[in-house]
Design an enzyme around this catalytic site. Structure first.
Site, PDB file in Angstrom:
ATOM      1  N   LYS A   8       0.837  -1.204   0.000  1.00 35.79           N
ATOM      2  CA  LYS A   8       0.000   0.000   0.000  1.00 35.79           C
ATOM      3  C   LYS A   8       0.871   1.253   0.000  1.00 35.79           C
ATOM      4  O   LYS A   8       0.610   2.209  -0.730  1.00 35.79           O
ATOM      5  CB  LYS A   8      -0.912   0.027   1.236  1.00 35.79           C
ATOM      6  CG  LYS A   8      -2.128  -0.861   1.108  1.00 35.79           C
ATOM      7  CD  LYS A   8      -2.850  -0.999   2.449  1.00 35.79           C
ATOM      8  CE  LYS A   8      -3.932  -2.068   2.359  1.00 35.79           C
ATOM      9  NZ  LYS A   8      -4.410  -2.516   3.662  1.00 35.79           N
ATOM     10  N   GLN A  50      -5.320  -1.321   9.633  1.00 31.20           N
ATOM     11  CA  GLN A  50      -5.267  -2.658   9.043  1.00 31.20           C
ATOM     12  C   GLN A  50      -5.944  -3.680   9.967  1.00 31.20           C
ATOM     13  O   GLN A  50      -5.665  -3.719  11.163  1.00 31.20           O
ATOM     14  CB  GLN A  50      -3.796  -3.033   8.792  1.00 31.20           C
ATOM     15  CG  GLN A  50      -3.579  -4.364   8.107  1.00 31.20           C
ATOM     16  CD  GLN A  50      -4.039  -4.373   6.659  1.00 31.20           C
ATOM     17  OE1 GLN A  50      -3.977  -3.356   5.964  1.00 31.20           O
ATOM     18  NE2 GLN A  50      -4.503  -5.512   6.206  1.00 31.20           N
ATOM     19  N   ASP A 108     -11.595   3.052   3.879  1.00 28.01           N
ATOM     20  CA  ASP A 108     -12.042   1.653   3.827  1.00 28.01           C
ATOM     21  C   ASP A 108     -13.557   1.556   3.650  1.00 28.01           C
ATOM     22  O   ASP A 108     -14.073   0.489   3.296  1.00 28.01           O
ATOM     23  CB  ASP A 108     -11.694   0.941   5.145  1.00 28.01           C
ATOM     24  CG  ASP A 108     -10.410   0.127   5.069  1.00 28.01           C
ATOM     25  OD1 ASP A 108     -10.104  -0.391   3.984  1.00 28.01           O
ATOM     26  OD2 ASP A 108      -9.741   0.003   6.115  1.00 28.01           O
TER      27      ASP A 108
HETATM   28  N1  GUN Z   1      -7.448  -6.551   6.011  1.00 27.06           N
HETATM   29  C1  GUN Z   1      -7.747  -7.280   4.907  1.00 27.06           C
HETATM   30  N2  GUN Z   1      -8.402  -6.529   4.011  1.00 27.06           N
HETATM   31  C2  GUN Z   1      -8.527  -5.299   4.542  1.00 27.06           C
HETATM   32  C3  GUN Z   1      -9.098  -4.086   4.085  1.00 27.06           C
HETATM   33  O1  GUN Z   1      -9.658  -3.978   2.993  1.00 27.06           O
HETATM   34  N3  GUN Z   1      -8.998  -3.030   4.930  1.00 27.06           N
HETATM   35  C4  GUN Z   1      -8.411  -3.125   6.144  1.00 27.06           C
HETATM   36  N4  GUN Z   1      -8.372  -2.043   6.906  1.00 27.06           N
HETATM   37  N5  GUN Z   1      -7.859  -4.229   6.603  1.00 27.06           N
HETATM   38  C5  GUN Z   1      -7.928  -5.307   5.802  1.00 27.06           C
END
Ligand code: GUN
Length: 296
Positions: free
Chosen positions: A53, A97, A120
């Site tokens: 990311k 996350q 998100d």
């Molecule tokens: N963990 C796995 N997928 C995601 C996501 O799309 N967002 C977040 N914040 N954590 C994740």
């Protein structure tokens, strides 16, 4: 043989569009979009995601801020960090996350994020806006699936869509997006009766259950568009491992009209949509028009 929906190539184009939008925002006097990613603990998969990311964020001309907290950090300390990021005008997107360590209440942490910075789309304000047709931040994975579907199908009105899986992250928001496209939507799950029969009705089948190769080709309606959200690591029979989706790709590709591969399908779309959401959030924060082509 089905058309293979190349998410990797689509995501690369979308990231290019994001970089353009970042430049346009700057030219209009707007800020460089800033994305803060918070990682608690040492989960190996999460560390990989967070690194990629950060790289993708910088490549799009945006500012990446990473915050790493120890696995045993008190929840109050995480909430204090979220409050600090909420108040920071250089931060336009906040992503905590998941999964969080067991001693934390993920719902409480998500609730603490400013909905305008919730890239998100997990905050109940955004969930509610999506469900009521408002200007939501849309969860990244379902948004990526929708973009692939629109590209393949155009107008989806009246099509039968079956979403396999009812998670808050994928299944439920995916169903809302398909409803907004005027599909007839069924959400199927582990307790659904006659799952094969339900899936065989689907013109659009989105599989998001996290069970390796659970959907065989004979559950698929001939010509259907199949979106495989699953990313499952399984033994490769030679002492190593390989990634497979929730759909048995080889048999499904013989029946479907179009299908996403794993890897290289939905996965690359998720990060591209996270960047897109962050640019959208930055434009809104600056009171500038939202860049075209990055959201709903
Ligand atoms: N963990 C796995 N997928 C995601 C996501 O799309 N967002 C977040 N914040 N954590 C994740």
């Amino acid at each position: 043989m089905a058309q293979i929906l190349d998410g990797k190539a689509f995501a690369a184009r979308l990231r290019g569009r994001v970089a353009e939008a970042v430049a346009e925002l700057g030219a209009a006097g707007g800020p460089a979009p800033g994305l803060a990613v918070v990682l608690v603990g040492e989960d190996a998969a999460s560390q990989v995601y967070v690194r990629s990311k950060g790289r993708a964020t910088r490549e799009a001309g945006m500012v990446s801020l990473e915050h790493r907290l120890a696995a045993d950090v008190p929840q109050a300390e995480l909430l204090a960090l979220v409050a600090q990021l909420n108040a920071d005008p250089a931060v336009h997107g906040i992503l905590v996350q998941l999964p969080l360590p067991a001693h934390m209440d993920a719902a409480a942490v998500i609730a603490a994020i400013d909905p305008a910075k919730d890239v998100d789309g997990f905050h109940i304000s955004n969930v509610g806006l999506l469900a009521t047709g408002g200007r939501a931040m849309v969860p990244c994975t379902p948004l990526g699936c929708l973009m692939l579907l629109r590209d393949r199908l155009g107008d989806m009105a009246g099509l039968e869509a079956v979403v396999l899986g009812r998670s808050n992250i994928v299944g439920k928001p995916m169903a809302q997006l398909l409803l907004r496209e005027s599909c007839t939507v069924t959400v199927a799950h582990s307790r659904t009766r006659d799952l094969p029969g339900v899936c065989r009705r689907a013109d659009i089948l989105v599989a998001a259950v996290g069970r390796p190769e659970m959907v065989p080709g004979d559950w698929i309606k001939p010509g259907a568009t199949v979106i495989d959200v699953g990313i499952n690591r399984v033994p490769d029979g030679a002492g190593g491992s390989r990634l497979v989706g929730d759909v048995a790709f080889a048999s499904a590709a013989e029946v479907a009209g179009a299908i996403t591969p794993v890897p290289g399908g939905v996965g690359p779309m998720t990060i591209a949509c996270l960047l897109a959401n962050t640019v959208t959030a930055a434009a809104r924060a600056a009171g500038l028009p939202e860049p075209e082509g990055l959201g709903l």
